[in-house]
Write a protein that holds these residues in place. Structure first.
Motif, PDB file in Angstrom:
ATOM      1  N   SER A  23       0.829  -1.210   0.000  1.00 38.75           N
ATOM      2  CA  SER A  23       0.000   0.000   0.000  1.00 38.75           C
ATOM      3  C   SER A  23       0.858   1.252   0.000  1.00 38.75           C
ATOM      4  O   SER A  23       0.556   2.225  -0.695  1.00 38.75           O
ATOM      5  CB  SER A  23      -0.933   0.010   1.215  1.00 38.75           C
ATOM      6  OG  SER A  23      -1.795  -1.076   1.195  1.00 38.75           O
ATOM      7  N   CYS A  24       1.928   1.223   0.772  1.00 39.80           N
ATOM      8  CA  CYS A  24       2.836   2.377   0.839  1.00 39.80           C
ATOM      9  C   CYS A  24       3.454   2.646  -0.532  1.00 39.80           C
ATOM     10  O   CYS A  24       3.538   3.802  -0.964  1.00 39.80           O
ATOM     11  CB  CYS A  24       3.935   2.154   1.877  1.00 39.80           C
ATOM     12  SG  CYS A  24       3.341   2.128   3.571  1.00 39.80           S
ATOM     13  N   GLN A  28       2.593   6.237  -2.394  1.00 43.32           N
ATOM     14  CA  GLN A  28       3.674   7.211  -2.230  1.00 43.32           C
ATOM     15  C   GLN A  28       3.767   8.243  -3.358  1.00 43.32           C
ATOM     16  O   GLN A  28       3.927   9.431  -3.086  1.00 43.32           O
ATOM     17  CB  GLN A  28       5.022   6.515  -2.007  1.00 43.32           C
ATOM     18  CG  GLN A  28       6.118   7.490  -1.614  1.00 43.32           C
ATOM     19  CD  GLN A  28       5.728   8.272  -0.359  1.00 43.32           C
ATOM     20  OE1 GLN A  28       5.403   7.717   0.660  1.00 43.32           O
ATOM     21  NE2 GLN A  28       5.735   9.606  -0.449  1.00 43.32           N
ATOM     22  N   LEU A  31       1.141  10.805  -2.704  1.00 42.82           N
ATOM     23  CA  LEU A  31       1.460  11.649  -1.548  1.00 42.82           C
ATOM     24  C   LEU A  31       2.523  12.689  -1.899  1.00 42.82           C
ATOM     25  O   LEU A  31       2.420  13.851  -1.497  1.00 42.82           O
ATOM     26  CB  LEU A  31       1.930  10.801  -0.365  1.00 42.82           C
ATOM     27  CG  LEU A  31       0.908   9.858   0.239  1.00 42.82           C
ATOM     28  CD1 LEU A  31       1.559   9.006   1.330  1.00 42.82           C
ATOM     29  CD2 LEU A  31      -0.288  10.619   0.792  1.00 42.82           C
ATOM     30  N   PHE A  66      -1.480   1.512   6.769  1.00 46.28           N
ATOM     31  CA  PHE A  66      -0.239   2.256   6.964  1.00 46.28           C
ATOM     32  C   PHE A  66      -0.543   3.565   7.684  1.00 46.28           C
ATOM     33  O   PHE A  66      -1.690   3.978   7.799  1.00 46.28           O
ATOM     34  CB  PHE A  66       0.433   2.549   5.612  1.00 46.28           C
ATOM     35  CG  PHE A  66      -0.478   3.244   4.636  1.00 46.28           C
ATOM     36  CD1 PHE A  66      -0.643   4.619   4.661  1.00 46.28           C
ATOM     37  CD2 PHE A  66      -1.197   2.510   3.701  1.00 46.28           C
ATOM     38  CE1 PHE A  66      -1.493   5.251   3.777  1.00 46.28           C
ATOM     39  CE2 PHE A  66      -2.057   3.143   2.806  1.00 46.28           C
ATOM     40  CZ  PHE A  66      -2.201   4.518   2.852  1.00 46.28           C
ATOM     41  N   LEU A  68       1.034   7.768   8.128  1.00 42.51           N
ATOM     42  CA  LEU A  68       1.694   8.802   7.339  1.00 42.51           C
ATOM     43  C   LEU A  68       2.716   9.513   8.203  1.00 42.51           C
ATOM     44  O   LEU A  68       2.448   9.807   9.368  1.00 42.51           O
ATOM     45  CB  LEU A  68       0.659   9.806   6.820  1.00 42.51           C
ATOM     46  CG  LEU A  68      -0.447   9.202   5.971  1.00 42.51           C
ATOM     47  CD1 LEU A  68      -1.562  10.208   5.744  1.00 42.51           C
ATOM     48  CD2 LEU A  68       0.108   8.714   4.646  1.00 42.51           C
ATOM     49  N   ARG A  80       5.214  10.820   3.679  1.00 46.23           N
ATOM     50  CA  ARG A  80       5.343   9.472   3.141  1.00 46.23           C
ATOM     51  C   ARG A  80       4.480   8.490   3.911  1.00 46.23           C
ATOM     52  O   ARG A  80       4.171   8.705   5.093  1.00 46.23           O
ATOM     53  CB  ARG A  80       6.796   9.022   3.177  1.00 46.23           C
ATOM     54  CG  ARG A  80       7.362   8.935   4.575  1.00 46.23           C
ATOM     55  CD  ARG A  80       8.866   8.636   4.568  1.00 46.23           C
ATOM     56  NE  ARG A  80       9.343   8.568   5.944  1.00 46.23           N
ATOM     57  CZ  ARG A  80       9.828   7.462   6.505  1.00 46.23           C
ATOM     58  NH1 ARG A  80       9.943   6.360   5.812  1.00 46.23           N
ATOM     59  NH2 ARG A  80      10.219   7.485   7.768  1.00 46.23           N
ATOM     60  N   ALA A  81       4.099   7.448   3.217  1.00 46.56           N
ATOM     61  CA  ALA A  81       3.359   6.355   3.838  1.00 46.56           C
ATOM     62  C   ALA A  81       4.365   5.380   4.420  1.00 46.56           C
ATOM     63  O   ALA A  81       5.373   5.075   3.786  1.00 46.56           O
ATOM     64  CB  ALA A  81       2.484   5.665   2.806  1.00 46.56           C
ATOM     65  N   THR A  87       7.032   3.010  11.718  1.00 47.52           N
ATOM     66  CA  THR A  87       6.890   4.461  11.852  1.00 47.52           C
ATOM     67  C   THR A  87       8.117   5.038  12.545  1.00 47.52           C
ATOM     68  O   THR A  87       8.699   4.395  13.426  1.00 47.52           O
ATOM     69  CB  THR A  87       5.632   4.850  12.644  1.00 47.52           C
ATOM     70  OG1 THR A  87       5.672   4.234  13.917  1.00 47.52           O
ATOM     71  CG2 THR A  87       4.363   4.467  11.897  1.00 47.52           C
TER      72      THR A  87
END
Length: 168
Positions: A23-24, A28, A31, A66, A68, A80-81, A87
């Motif tokens: 997903s990230c 990305q 984003l 995810f 952010l 960014r994710a 994190t």
């Protein structure tokens, strides 16, 4: 400052990690485009943050796979994710349902009411969070709608669908 007892889920489910990484990777580029555009159109956001331009914010929409990571430093902007398990150490963390967080960005929801109703969890440097909220409050118009507009009719349709699908 933190809401207690903790009412928001934070433990990833099995298999979520791979889905979170994928997903990230998918979100990305979006984003990056969004944050560059918002920074270009609203440079006053950074001035309002003052010394918190270098603060690392983790914004955690609890139902997404995810979180952010935002560092609103105009010289080294980061948005960014990141998988929840990866994190970065944050100066402040803001956790809640996705649509609530989106409405807070647009000042459509009262952040204080959301915090005291335990729909929103804030940990870490609350002054940084208040400065971020105040900076977003000063933006004329809707950042969500600006973002949707960047992607034309499909963007507007997705935002409208999100608003219908995620009752707050």
């Amino acid at each position: 400052m933190s809401a207690s007892p903790d009412t928001l889920p934070r433990t990833p489910r099995p298999g979520v990690s791979a889905m979170a990484r994928l997903s990230c990777l998918i979100v990305q580029p979006v984003l990056t485009r969004v944050v560059r555009r918002i920074a270009k159109r609203h440079p006053s956001l950074f001035a309002r943050l003052g010394p918190h331009q270098g603060t690392d914010f983790v914004i955690d929409p609890v139902e997404l796979p995810f979180a952010l990571h935002l560092r609103p430093d105009p010289q080294a902007l980061v948005f960014r994710a990141v998988p929840r398990g990866a994190t970065p150490e944050a100066g402040a963390t803001i956790r809640g349902k996705f649509m609530l967080l989106l409405e807070l960005v647009d000042s459509e929801e009262d952040g204080d009411a959301a915090f005291f109703s335990r729909d929103l969890e804030v940990t870490g440097d609350t002054e940084a969070v208040v400065r971020l909220r105040n900076a977003l409050d000063d933006v004329d118009g809707s950042i969500a709608e600006e973002t949707a507009e960047m992607f034309g009719p499909p963007g507007r349709a997705i935002l409208a669908r999100l608003r219908r699908a995620y009752p707050t």
